[in-house]
Design a protein around this motif. Structure first.
Motif, PDB file in Angstrom:
ATOM      1  N   MET A   1       0.830  -1.201   0.000  1.00 36.25           N
ATOM      2  CA  MET A   1       0.000   0.000   0.000  1.00 36.25           C
ATOM      3  C   MET A   1       0.863   1.249   0.000  1.00 36.25           C
ATOM      4  N   ASN A   2       0.453   2.243  -0.741  1.00 35.98           N
ATOM      5  CA  ASN A   2       1.121   3.541  -0.718  1.00 35.98           C
ATOM      6  C   ASN A   2       0.337   4.446   0.208  1.00 35.98           C
ATOM      7  N   LEU A   3       0.842   4.678   1.424  1.00 41.08           N
ATOM      8  CA  LEU A   3       0.123   5.493   2.399  1.00 41.08           C
ATOM      9  C   LEU A   3      -0.102   6.910   1.909  1.00 41.08           C
ATOM     10  N   LEU A   4       0.753   7.373   1.004  1.00 43.83           N
ATOM     11  CA  LEU A   4       0.594   8.733   0.507  1.00 43.83           C
ATOM     12  C   LEU A   4      -0.647   8.879  -0.362  1.00 43.83           C
ATOM     13  N   ALA A   5      -1.142   7.778  -0.906  1.00 49.60           N
ATOM     14  CA  ALA A   5      -2.281   7.850  -1.809  1.00 49.60           C
ATOM     15  C   ALA A   5      -3.516   7.166  -1.238  1.00 49.60           C
ATOM     16  N   ASP A   6      -3.479   6.755   0.041  1.00 53.09           N
ATOM     17  CA  ASP A   6      -4.596   6.038   0.642  1.00 53.09           C
ATOM     18  C   ASP A   6      -5.684   7.016   1.085  1.00 53.09           C
ATOM     19  N   THR A   7      -6.811   7.008   0.396  1.00 50.66           N
ATOM     20  CA  THR A   7      -7.922   7.900   0.741  1.00 50.66           C
ATOM     21  C   THR A   7      -9.191   7.097   0.983  1.00 50.66           C
TER      22      THR A   7
ATOM     23  N   PRO B   1      -1.514  11.828   6.506  1.00 48.85           N
ATOM     24  CA  PRO B   1      -0.238  12.500   6.192  1.00 48.85           C
ATOM     25  C   PRO B   1       0.382  13.201   7.387  1.00 48.85           C
ATOM     26  N   LEU B   2      -0.438  13.587   8.367  1.00 47.78           N
ATOM     27  CA  LEU B   2       0.095  14.256   9.544  1.00 47.78           C
ATOM     28  C   LEU B   2       0.821  13.294  10.472  1.00 47.78           C
ATOM     29  N   PHE B   3       0.594  11.999  10.273  1.00 47.58           N
ATOM     30  CA  PHE B   3       1.268  11.013  11.110  1.00 47.58           C
ATOM     31  C   PHE B   3       2.345  10.252  10.344  1.00 47.58           C
ATOM     32  N   LEU B   4       2.692  10.718   9.168  1.00 47.75           N
ATOM     33  CA  LEU B   4       3.844  10.176   8.453  1.00 47.75           C
ATOM     34  C   LEU B   4       5.078  10.956   8.901  1.00 47.75           C
TER      35      LEU B   4
ATOM     36  N   LEU C   1       9.889  13.203   4.149  1.00 51.62           N
ATOM     37  CA  LEU C   1      10.679  13.802   3.072  1.00 51.62           C
ATOM     38  C   LEU C   1      11.938  12.985   2.825  1.00 51.62           C
ATOM     39  N   SER C   2      12.637  12.642   3.893  1.00 46.08           N
ATOM     40  CA  SER C   2      13.849  11.839   3.755  1.00 46.08           C
ATOM     41  C   SER C   2      13.522  10.453   3.200  1.00 46.08           C
ATOM     42  N   ALA C   3      12.476   9.830   3.740  1.00 45.41           N
ATOM     43  CA  ALA C   3      12.119   8.472   3.325  1.00 45.41           C
ATOM     44  C   ALA C   3      11.736   8.400   1.852  1.00 45.41           C
ATOM     45  N   GLU C   4      11.107   9.461   1.335  1.00 41.34           N
ATOM     46  CA  GLU C   4      10.628   9.447  -0.042  1.00 41.34           C
ATOM     47  C   GLU C   4      11.686   9.894  -1.047  1.00 41.34           C
ATOM     48  N   ILE C   5      12.794  10.450  -0.568  1.00 33.43           N
ATOM     49  CA  ILE C   5      13.821  10.944  -1.486  1.00 33.43           C
ATOM     50  C   ILE C   5      15.015  10.009  -1.578  1.00 33.43           C
TER      51      ILE C   5
ATOM     52  N   TYR D   1       8.745  19.200  10.585  1.00 36.58           N
ATOM     53  CA  TYR D   1       7.716  18.198  10.853  1.00 36.58           C
ATOM     54  C   TYR D   1       7.674  17.182   9.722  1.00 36.58           C
ATOM     55  N   ILE D   2       7.922  17.640   8.489  1.00 37.31           N
ATOM     56  CA  ILE D   2       7.860  16.743   7.335  1.00 37.31           C
ATOM     57  C   ILE D   2       9.202  16.086   7.035  1.00 37.31           C
ATOM     58  N   GLU D   3      10.206  16.334   7.877  1.00 33.46           N
ATOM     59  CA  GLU D   3      11.547  15.793   7.602  1.00 33.46           C
ATOM     60  C   GLU D   3      11.534  14.280   7.410  1.00 33.46           C
TER      61      GLU D   3
END
Length: 513
Positions: free
Chosen positions: A1-7, A16-19, A155-159, A150-152
């Motif tokens: 599953m891609n949590l970024l696209a789970d709606t 997204p606030l808990f990623l 951001l790191s995990a996706e890059i 907060y998004i570090e």
């Protein structure tokens, strides 16, 4: 599953606030009172791969679209009270009912309706020297200084993986380009000389797609079909820059097909049936299910007329053993003693290796550089246990034996693209500047107990080119340096200012014409 696209669930509203890391949930109140700006950068600080001192910048545009836009869309679209209630529900479940964290900043973010951030980036596809930032990020609204770091985590995990895979592929590309140049091979063939088989060994479909796209910046061959959608979604064609072919492959067997065929009929009949099913075009056949040397010495010679009459290439695929010895023969291995008497292919096929045996049977041509190239009706791919060191060893052994590097295609799997971590290039997001009570402060991390690798840059940053065209970092950059910086704003306050197609990124890297 891609949590970024789970709606699909109510929880997706605040997903997204808990990623992020749990400890970041309360950081808003731990910064000094009066903080209004936090400025951070993403930098690859060191390399664990000998000879690699530049990292390919890739993945930021995908992160921004998938996280800053798509993942937050349900949150901003949801009822405000419902969204905050869902956020607080998770806080209680994680930290307990007396967590002491005020959630008014989350309510204010919902009311704002977008992420108040600006990303400034080098063009994706750029080879960035170690300790030079690939991009920066900072908040644009004073009340949301907490959002930058907060998004570090996400951001790191996706890059890092997309960038690391792009760099790994670039290493292979330089190696294979050099081998082609030395042995007179067609440089365009190198686009297809490294094939991505890594999907099954990656950390899920999303990781496979990200990594697969990094591979495709330098090569066209891939079996990771999930990458096509990822590329089209996050690096789509534009009117002036059509992506064209993103990846390509050929029909091929696997061991289940060969084992079933051998059990039902025999291996030669299986080869014949595959050729009948594919009378034209390229087709690859796993050939080591039982006795690879019998395939080369007995089955292929009996099928030679059919193979040579086809319009297309039969690609033979060994998949076990020492790759260099299988492809080039044990005679090319200095660690294996020479036999006491002369050998013949019939007596000792392993001594001669696959390329020489195919040449003996099917012949070929001598190119302008004086190296042998197999007849275009027959080819070879080795898709197991390949590393850059092994690819280099194989191409050098082939060269020594008088064969062009273009006689072999390499398949790479999850060992190549998964056997890495964020620490491979010490990739990190670090804050280097903050504004507190209207005054700017240069931030610096420089642990006395560290070797110096963890020492961060400091101040606002600029990236410029020297007279030789190499990128370099300017710390504590003044307004003039920042204005001249190659770190350009690509996204601000909910919208892209600049985008790149996948073709654009490929063009920046320059490996695929």
């Amino acid at each position: 599953m891609n949590l970024l696209a789970d709606t699909t669930t109510t929880a997706a509203i605040t997903a997204p606030l808990f990623l992020t890391d749990c400890y970041k949930l309360g950081h808003k109140d731990l910064y000094p009172t009066g903080t209004t700006k936090v400025y951070s950068n993403y930098t690859n600080r060191a390399s664990r791969i000998d000879g690699v001192d530049h990292v390919v910048h890739f993945g930021l545009q995908a992160f921004i679209q998938s996280y800053c836009v798509e993942a937050f869309a349900p949150f901003f679209a949801a009822d405000e009270d419902e969204a905050i209630a869902e956020y607080e529900k998770t806080l209680v479940s994680v930290l307990g009912p007396e967590h002491g964290i005020d959630t008014s900043h989350i309510r204010e973010l919902h009311q704002l309706g977008y992420l108040p951030l600006v990303f400034r980036s080098l063009p994706e596809g750029t080879r960035v020297p170690l300790r030079v930032p690939s991009f920066t990020v900072e908040n644009t609204e004073a009340d949301f200084f907490w959002l930058t770091n907060y998004i570090e985590t996400i951001l790191s995990a996706e890059i890092w993986q997309a960038s690391t895979s792009a760099t790994t592929a670039d290493v292979y590309r330089q190696l294979l380009d050099a081998a082609a140049q030395r042995t007179g091979g067609d440089s365009a063939f190198v686009n297809w000389q490294l094939h991505d088989f890594s999907f099954r060994g990656m950390g899920g479909a999303h990781a496979a797609a990200m990594s697969g796209a990094g591979h495709l910046l330098s090569f066209t061959g891939s079996d990771s079909l999930g990458t096509i959608d990822w590329v089209n979604r996050y690096y789509p064609s534009t009117a002036g820059s059509e992506n064209g072919q993103i990846l390509g492959s050929i029909p091929a067997t696997e061991h289940s097909v060969m084992c079933a065929g051998i059990a039902h009929e025999d291996e030669q009949a299986t080869f014949e049936r595959i050729l009948e099913k594919h009378p034209v075009g390229n087709v690859s056949v796993v050939s080591d299910t039982m006795n690879f040397w019998s395939v080369l010495g007995e089955i292929l010679p009996t099928l030679k007329n059919k193979i040579m009459a086809r319009e297309g290439k039969l690609v033979i695929r060994p998949d076990s053993g020492d790759p260099a010895d299988i492809v080039c023969g044990t005679r090319s291995n200095p660690e294996i003693p020479e036999p006491e008497q002369d050998q013949t292919p019939e007596q000792n096929p392993a001594y001669f290796g696959a390329v020489q045996l195919l040449w003996n049977e099917f012949g070929g041509t001598i190119n302008a550089a004086g190296f042998k190239e197999l007849d275009p009706h027959i080819g070879l791919i080795y898709g197991d246990s390949i590393t850059p060191a092994r690819a280099k060893d194989i191409t050098e052994r082939l060269e020594k034996a008088g064969f062009a590097a273009s006689n072999i295609v390499f398949g790479v799997g999850s060992f190549t693209y998964q056997y890495v971590t964020r620490d491979t290039f010490s990739s990190a997001v670090k804050a280097t500047w903050a504004e507190i009570d209207g005054q700017g402060y240069d931030l610096l991390k420089d642990p006395v107990t560290d070797s110096g690798m963890k020492k961060s840059a400091t101040g606002r940053l600029a990236v410029l080119r020297d007279e030789q065209g190499e990128l370099y970092l300017v710390e504590r950059a003044d307004a003039k340096a920042q204005a001249a910086s190659l770190l350009e704003a690509v996204w601000k306050d909910g919208g892209f200012l600049k985008t790149q197609s996948f073709k654009d990124v490929r063009n920046v890297l320059g490996n695929i014409a």
